[in-house]
Motif scaffolding. Sequence first.
Motif, PDB file in Angstrom:
ATOM      1  N   GLU A 204       0.855  -1.180   0.000  1.00  0.00           N
ATOM      2  CA  GLU A 204       0.000   0.000   0.000  1.00  0.00           C
ATOM      3  C   GLU A 204       0.892   1.231   0.000  1.00  0.00           C
ATOM      4  O   GLU A 204       1.940   1.244   0.650  1.00  0.00           O
ATOM      5  N   THR A 206       0.704   4.137   1.491  1.00  0.00           N
ATOM      6  CA  THR A 206       1.063   4.747   2.780  1.00  0.00           C
ATOM      7  C   THR A 206       2.084   3.890   3.529  1.00  0.00           C
ATOM      8  O   THR A 206       2.947   4.413   4.219  1.00  0.00           O
ATOM      9  N   SER A 207       1.980   2.583   3.347  1.00  0.00           N
ATOM     10  CA  SER A 207       2.945   1.707   3.989  1.00  0.00           C
ATOM     11  C   SER A 207       4.344   1.902   3.396  1.00  0.00           C
ATOM     12  O   SER A 207       5.350   1.900   4.105  1.00  0.00           O
ATOM     13  N   ILE A 209       5.392   4.710   1.969  1.00  0.00           N
ATOM     14  CA  ILE A 209       5.853   6.035   2.410  1.00  0.00           C
ATOM     15  C   ILE A 209       6.513   5.918   3.788  1.00  0.00           C
ATOM     16  O   ILE A 209       7.629   6.379   4.012  1.00  0.00           O
ATOM     17  N   SER A 210       5.808   5.265   4.686  1.00  0.00           N
ATOM     18  CA  SER A 210       6.276   5.185   6.054  1.00  0.00           C
ATOM     19  C   SER A 210       7.566   4.353   6.169  1.00  0.00           C
ATOM     20  O   SER A 210       8.541   4.762   6.809  1.00  0.00           O
ATOM     21  N   PHE A 252       5.422  14.772   2.735  1.00  0.00           N
ATOM     22  CA  PHE A 252       5.067  14.226   4.050  1.00  0.00           C
ATOM     23  C   PHE A 252       6.340  14.198   4.887  1.00  0.00           C
ATOM     24  O   PHE A 252       7.263  13.447   4.595  1.00  0.00           O
ATOM     25  N   PRO A 255       7.133  10.883   7.995  1.00  0.00           N
ATOM     26  CA  PRO A 255       5.915  10.060   8.064  1.00  0.00           C
ATOM     27  C   PRO A 255       6.099   8.810   8.910  1.00  0.00           C
ATOM     28  O   PRO A 255       5.134   8.249   9.423  1.00  0.00           O
ATOM     29  N   LEU A 263      -1.070   8.679   9.420  1.00  0.00           N
ATOM     30  CA  LEU A 263      -0.513   8.927   8.093  1.00  0.00           C
ATOM     31  C   LEU A 263      -1.574   8.694   7.022  1.00  0.00           C
ATOM     32  O   LEU A 263      -1.703   9.479   6.079  1.00  0.00           O
ATOM     33  N   ALA A 264      -2.355   7.618   7.196  1.00  0.00           N
ATOM     34  CA  ALA A 264      -3.384   7.323   6.206  1.00  0.00           C
ATOM     35  C   ALA A 264      -4.396   8.466   6.131  1.00  0.00           C
ATOM     36  O   ALA A 264      -4.802   8.893   5.043  1.00  0.00           O
ATOM     37  N   PHE A 267      -2.802  11.436   4.480  1.00  0.00           N
ATOM     38  CA  PHE A 267      -2.673  11.204   3.048  1.00  0.00           C
ATOM     39  C   PHE A 267      -4.016  11.408   2.345  1.00  0.00           C
ATOM     40  O   PHE A 267      -4.111  12.066   1.324  1.00  0.00           O
TER      41      PHE A 267
END
Lengths: 351, 332
Positions: A204, A206-207, A209-210, A252, A255, A263-264, A267
């Motif tokens: 995913e 966001t995953s 990104i983090s 971000f 993040p 974060l989600a 986003f």
Amino acid sequence: METGELILYHVKPGDRVKSGQVLFEVMTDKIDMEVESPADGVIEQLVGEIGVAIEIGKPVLIMQTDTEVMSFDFGGDAPLPDAPAPVIEPVAVQPAAIETPVVASPVVIAPAPVALPPLTNPREIRAVPKARAIAEDRGIDLRTVAPTGPDHTITVEDVGGNKLSEDQIKRQAANKALIAKGLEMTRSIPQISFSRNVKSGSVELTSVISNWARVLRTRPDLNISPKDGSAVSHVGVAVIIESKYGSALPVFKDPDLQTVSELADLFMSTAKSAHNGKVPLAMLSGATTAIFDLSKYKMNSSAPVLFPNQVTSLTIGENFSGEKIISLTIDLRYLDFYDGAQLLDSLISAL
Amino acid sequence: MSDRMLTMAEAVREAMTIAMEEREEVFILGEDIGIYGGAFGVTGDLYHRFGPERVLDTPISELGIVGAAVGAALSGMRPIVEIQFSDFTAQAMDQIANQAAKIHFMLGGALHVPLVLRTPQGSGTGAAAQHSQNLEPWFASVPGLKVVVPSNPADAKGLLLAAIDDPNPVIFLEHKLLYKIPGRDPVPEGATRIPLGVSKVVRTGKDLTIVATGIMVNKSFEVAEKLSAEGISIELIDPRTISPLDTAPIFESVEKTGRLMVVQEGPSHAGYINEVIAQVSGSACFGNLIAPIKRLAGMNIPIPYAPQLEKVAVPQIADIEAAAREIVKNWR
């Protein structure tokens, strides 16, 4: 604290101001503070009255910023594009952040709200769902729209839906020019790209990104300042997303220090406001890396592009059989070949 | 990658061959499927390859055939039933709907009925009202049955292999007119499965989403190719299984195109396409619709014998084309 008393304006309408220049001073029950300009630009109008309390969230002055709100700040000595003169809406500077001056939160920039005329009974007007949504978004009263669809139904075209406004066309052109200029700067950088299919784990956006921020945090030397190339203490992940003015690159910051749901949420709200053409100014600069999620288009790019003053760049792709692929481009002046390969490996393991 | 072009009859036969080679429990039973090779020639030479114990010619009793298959499935076999015309499943409906579909649930999950029922359906052969129906809504309205409607040889092979693997009953509906037509895509060698319950985006486009299964996929594809020359860009989605129905790609597509047309050969009343429309209407992509949803289906009449009337009774390429053009032109 709900209000702040306006003590003094340091500027007047017509003044050119620089980012960081003091615009006005406010007094609160906790602290007196100077509020700085978040961007270069020209003061248009002073809204507040000296000696009168202003509620948090209410505009204090209106300024036209030089920075394209939809674009991003290359920072440092990046050349300015030959883009058309900025044609962006006035931005209201609000004292929203003065409650926590100690942590130096950025001043929040928000568009002036558009007043929506109350609709009559919506059932009296026949319109396709999308036309209703557009009308609501743009504050169009459907009573004023002449229907051209079958059975006197208002179509998307009737509310101007498919056409790009002149403003949009101009802004898209300016946006493209800015990005193109930036990428011209990085073209001569020695670079290499790696790819790997991701067999398992959450890919995913966001995953990624983090986890990517978490990996880069272990390598402070790869997060560099646009001013002099020195290491900075944060990780800024620019994410390429669609907006009505072309590609937007909201940044971000750190993040990996947020929870997954924080974060989600951030986003989602950023993507939504970018879609409508707004990105908070605070999210336009400070990028140290970039991510482009191509998997949502079921495509793959084996060679992500490096943005100026960034040492790494990622894409998330998808192949024919739906398998995710992560590609990384590195600046070879900062990273060795095997360093880069290890970096990608660390990310995929983290996922 | 293989570039073998097979007909759907050949692809279905290949899937059954692979399944019978892989597992001893797999066997086929039905009317005239042995020495004769099947009413539509689908089983072909399988009788000679696997013998009379695994390719079983049965008496003319659909209820008996399915009943025997349910019993065999309960005792560990994996039967593939062929019913000569889907219309004849009416005879076997108690075994299909009341036994095969429900036993697993009524016995608390203790037993499974791994049964596949293959049967040809559809009009266009001049076989009149009792041999031309599209009955997928009958089966799709029974919880406990999975319903597969393949549109091309490659999908038919992969989906049938997955259906035979499935521990629960699967109804596999093959359109007669597709049996002899080679698909657009080659059929891969080997035993690759295509999971049940996954829609396929056959063709991407931006102006109109068409959802269709079986032969309507072929017809819609032809229309999409033709209209692309006029600048109308059609996205075609083939759910492949209508139960379970994979709606996510449909929602995603409608979100993008804002226009939806659903096409089926069977009568419009209570057809599976109405389920597609209901799901779209209740989803977030509803707000992106820029046109009313268009439904194109067969007339609510028994399929006529007269060839001219038979054609008029179900959507033809020209009907799909006209409807697609109209929806895109009228709603902007």
